[in-house]
Design a protein around this motif. Structure first.
Motif, short mmCIF file in Angstrom:
data_model
loop_
_atom_site.label_atom_id
_atom_site.label_comp_id
_atom_site.label_asym_id
_atom_site.label_seq_id
_atom_site.Cartn_x
_atom_site.Cartn_y
_atom_site.Cartn_z
N LYS A 26 0.85 -1.18 0.00
CA LYS A 26 0.00 0.00 0.00
C LYS A 26 0.89 1.24 0.00
O LYS A 26 1.76 1.39 0.86
N VAL A 27 0.68 2.10 -0.97
CA VAL A 27 1.48 3.31 -1.08
C VAL A 27 0.57 4.50 -1.39
O VAL A 27 -0.58 4.32 -1.80
N THR A 28 1.12 5.69 -1.19
CA THR A 28 0.42 6.92 -1.57
C THR A 28 1.08 7.47 -2.81
O THR A 28 2.27 7.80 -2.81
N TYR A 29 0.31 7.57 -3.89
CA TYR A 29 0.84 8.03 -5.17
C TYR A 29 -0.07 9.11 -5.73
O TYR A 29 -1.28 8.90 -5.87
N LEU A 30 0.50 10.27 -6.02
CA LEU A 30 -0.28 11.42 -6.50
C LEU A 30 -1.44 11.72 -5.56
O LEU A 30 -2.58 11.95 -5.97
N ASN A 31 -1.12 11.70 -4.26
CA ASN A 31 -2.06 12.02 -3.18
C ASN A 31 -3.21 11.04 -3.06
O ASN A 31 -4.24 11.35 -2.44
N ALA A 32 -3.08 9.87 -3.65
CA ALA A 32 -4.14 8.87 -3.56
C ALA A 32 -3.53 7.52 -3.16
O ALA A 32 -2.41 7.21 -3.57
N PRO A 33 -4.26 6.73 -2.36
CA PRO A 33 -3.73 5.42 -1.98
C PRO A 33 -3.92 4.41 -3.11
O PRO A 33 -4.99 4.33 -3.72
N LEU A 81 9.72 6.90 -1.85
CA LEU A 81 9.61 5.44 -1.82
C LEU A 81 9.80 4.86 -3.22
O LEU A 81 10.44 3.81 -3.39
N PHE A 82 9.27 5.53 -4.22
CA PHE A 82 9.40 5.06 -5.59
C PHE A 82 10.87 5.01 -6.01
O PHE A 82 11.30 4.08 -6.71
N VAL A 83 11.65 6.01 -5.59
CA VAL A 83 13.08 6.02 -5.88
C VAL A 83 13.75 4.79 -5.28
O VAL A 83 14.51 4.08 -5.95
N LEU A 84 13.48 4.53 -4.01
CA LEU A 84 14.11 3.39 -3.33
C LEU A 84 13.69 2.06 -3.95
O LEU A 84 14.52 1.16 -4.12
N LEU A 85 12.42 1.94 -4.27
CA LEU A 85 11.94 0.67 -4.84
C LEU A 85 12.52 0.43 -6.23
O LEU A 85 12.82 -0.71 -6.59
N ASN A 86 12.67 1.48 -7.02
CA ASN A 86 13.29 1.32 -8.32
C ASN A 86 14.72 0.81 -8.20
O ASN A 86 15.16 -0.06 -8.96
N ILE A 87 15.47 1.35 -7.24
CA ILE A 87 16.84 0.88 -7.04
C ILE A 87 16.83 -0.57 -6.55
O ILE A 87 17.60 -1.41 -7.04
N TYR A 101 15.92 19.66 -3.15
CA TYR A 101 16.10 19.58 -1.69
C TYR A 101 15.00 18.75 -1.03
O TYR A 101 15.28 17.85 -0.23
N ARG A 102 13.75 19.02 -1.36
CA ARG A 102 12.63 18.31 -0.73
C ARG A 102 12.65 16.82 -1.09
O ARG A 102 12.37 15.97 -0.24
N GLU A 103 12.96 16.52 -2.34
CA GLU A 103 13.01 15.12 -2.76
C GLU A 103 14.15 14.38 -2.07
O GLU A 103 13.99 13.25 -1.61
N LEU A 104 15.30 15.05 -1.98
CA LEU A 104 16.45 14.44 -1.31
C LEU A 104 16.17 14.21 0.17
O LEU A 104 16.53 13.18 0.74
N LEU A 105 15.50 15.19 0.79
CA LEU A 105 15.13 15.04 2.20
C LEU A 105 14.19 13.85 2.38
O LEU A 105 14.34 13.05 3.32
N GLY A 106 13.22 13.70 1.47
CA GLY A 106 12.30 12.57 1.55
C GLY A 106 13.02 11.25 1.45
O GLY A 106 12.72 10.29 2.19
N VAL A 107 14.00 11.15 0.55
CA VAL A 107 14.79 9.92 0.41
C VAL A 107 15.60 9.67 1.68
O VAL A 107 15.68 8.54 2.17
N GLN A 113 14.69 5.59 8.10
CA GLN A 113 13.58 4.79 8.62
C GLN A 113 13.77 3.30 8.31
O GLN A 113 13.50 2.44 9.16
N TYR A 114 14.25 3.01 7.11
CA TYR A 114 14.39 1.61 6.68
C TYR A 114 15.83 1.11 6.73
O TYR A 114 16.11 0.00 6.26
N ASP A 115 16.73 1.94 7.27
CA ASP A 115 18.13 1.53 7.44
C ASP A 115 18.72 1.03 6.12
O ASP A 115 19.28 -0.07 6.04
N CYS A 116 18.62 1.85 5.09
CA CYS A 116 19.08 1.42 3.76
C CYS A 116 19.85 2.52 3.03
O CYS A 116 19.72 2.65 1.80
N ALA A 117 20.64 3.32 3.76
CA ALA A 117 21.40 4.40 3.11
C ALA A 117 22.38 3.85 2.09
O ALA A 117 22.66 4.51 1.07
#
Length: 340
Positions: A26-33, A81-87, A101-107, A113-117
């Motif tokens: 379950k993810v939130t994409y374009l403000n929708a679940p 989340l989409f960035v991490l899942l693609n990798i 900046y905002r996108e990098l902060l989100g990553v 949170q997921y210990d995956c730097a």
């Protein structure tokens, strides 16, 4: 109304459906679940946290454990989340070359949170190519968190020192930047508190410079601070040294009063930044006995009166600001760099 029910759409409409997916997400994409499909094997390798979500350690173990049917990531930033899942799924062409900046902060938030730097380390060089300049921009103070997550010690230290000098406090004693914006979360544990502690001690030292000047006058009961030598037979009832002291003390107290620093203030009463405070003190115009006396005769030069070293003392105080970076911050960043 209840929460919206996540929907499953086609692969072309739903980028969260990955090849070899065997677990719903379950993810939130374009403000929708929405509901995507991910590979448990890929996520297990990418993150120890995801591994526990997929294969809960409290469930009975078997020789061929099966993953849970669904994991819930609705509260996560969908694009990060989409960035991490693609990798994680080796879809490298879908990984952006640049992140704002905002996108990098989100990553960074999800990597913590997921210990995956380590998952994103090959992309950090391009994602953070402008960190040296961007980290000091007003409103981007969470570069502290980004640097802490990805082990950028130089950026973390540089920004921490900059914030010691630039942060102000509001009426509640909370840290705000030059645009009166409060510090947003997340932040590394205790960094803002320590920045404010260093700020307070530095302000105390800065205030002490002009206040020590006042104390010298207040303690000089039967003597003068002005030490220009005069022959006693040339001094009438108007002792020029006392006149010099009166001019210096008066101009100093008036100048401090105009800055709101007299009567004497405690560091906790100062809301402006260290940089502004230091500049204001250095700009004080401290007068001394004029070059010519009331009779038109040239006086001895009072070059050592009026505390000419005040500016240098302020500079020395600024040059000796202690680091607000704690050992725990350094240890975390070095561990991140070592891949631990």
């Amino acid at each position: 109304m209840g929460e919206p029910t996540p929907t499953t759409t086609s692969t072309t409409q739903n980028p969260f459906i990955f090849p070899s997916g065997d677990v719903s997400i379950k993810v939130t994409y374009l403000n929708a679940p929405i509901i995507g499909l991910v590979s448990s094997s890929a996520l297990k390798l990418a993150s120890p946290v995801w591994a526990k979500f997929l294969f809960p350690p409290w469930t009975p173990q078997s020789s061929s454990p099966k993953p849970v049917e669904m994991i819930d990531c609705l509260e996560d930033d969908g694009m990060a989340l989409f960035v991490l899942l693609n990798i994680a799924h080796l879809r490298f062409r879908m990984v952006p070359e640049r992140l704002g900046y905002r996108e990098l902060l989100g990553v960074a938030i999800l990597c913590d949170q997921y210990d995956c730097a380590e998952l994103v380390r090959p992309w950090l060089g391009t994602w953070m190519c402008l960190e040296e300049s961007q980290c000091l921009e007003v409103g981007q103070e969470q570069w502290l968190f980004i640097a802490w997550v990805f082990g950028r010690e130089d950026t973390f230290s540089r920004l921490s020192f900059a914030l010691v000098r630039s942060l102000q406090v509001d009426s509640a004693g909370k840290a705000v930047n030059r645009s009166d914006q409060k510090m947003a979360n997340p932040m590394p544990l205790r960094i803002i508190e320590n920045i404010l502690a260093v700020r307070r001690s530095t302000i105390t030292s800065l205030l002490q410079v002009p206040y020590d000047c006042l104390t010298q006058f207040e303690a000089a009961r039967n003597s003068t601070i002005c030490n220009v030598s005069y022959q006693e037979d040339t001094i009438d009832e108007h002792d020029p040294r006392k006149e010099c002291d009166a001019i210096t003390y008066g101009s100093l107290t008036l100048g401090l009063a105009r800055l709101g620093l007299f009567p004497r203030k405690d560091a906790d009463e100062i809301s402006i930044s260290i940089s502004e405070l230091a500049s204001s003190i250095q700009a004080l115009v401290i007068m001394r006995l004029p070059l010519f006396n009331r009779y038109g005769y040239r006086e001895l030069i009072h070059e050592n009166c009026g505390f000419p070293d005040l500016t240098n003392k302020i500079e020395t105080t600024l040059a000796n600001i202690p680091s607000p970076v704690l050992e725990s911050h350094t240890a975390h960043m070095r561990a991140a760099n070592s891949g631990k």
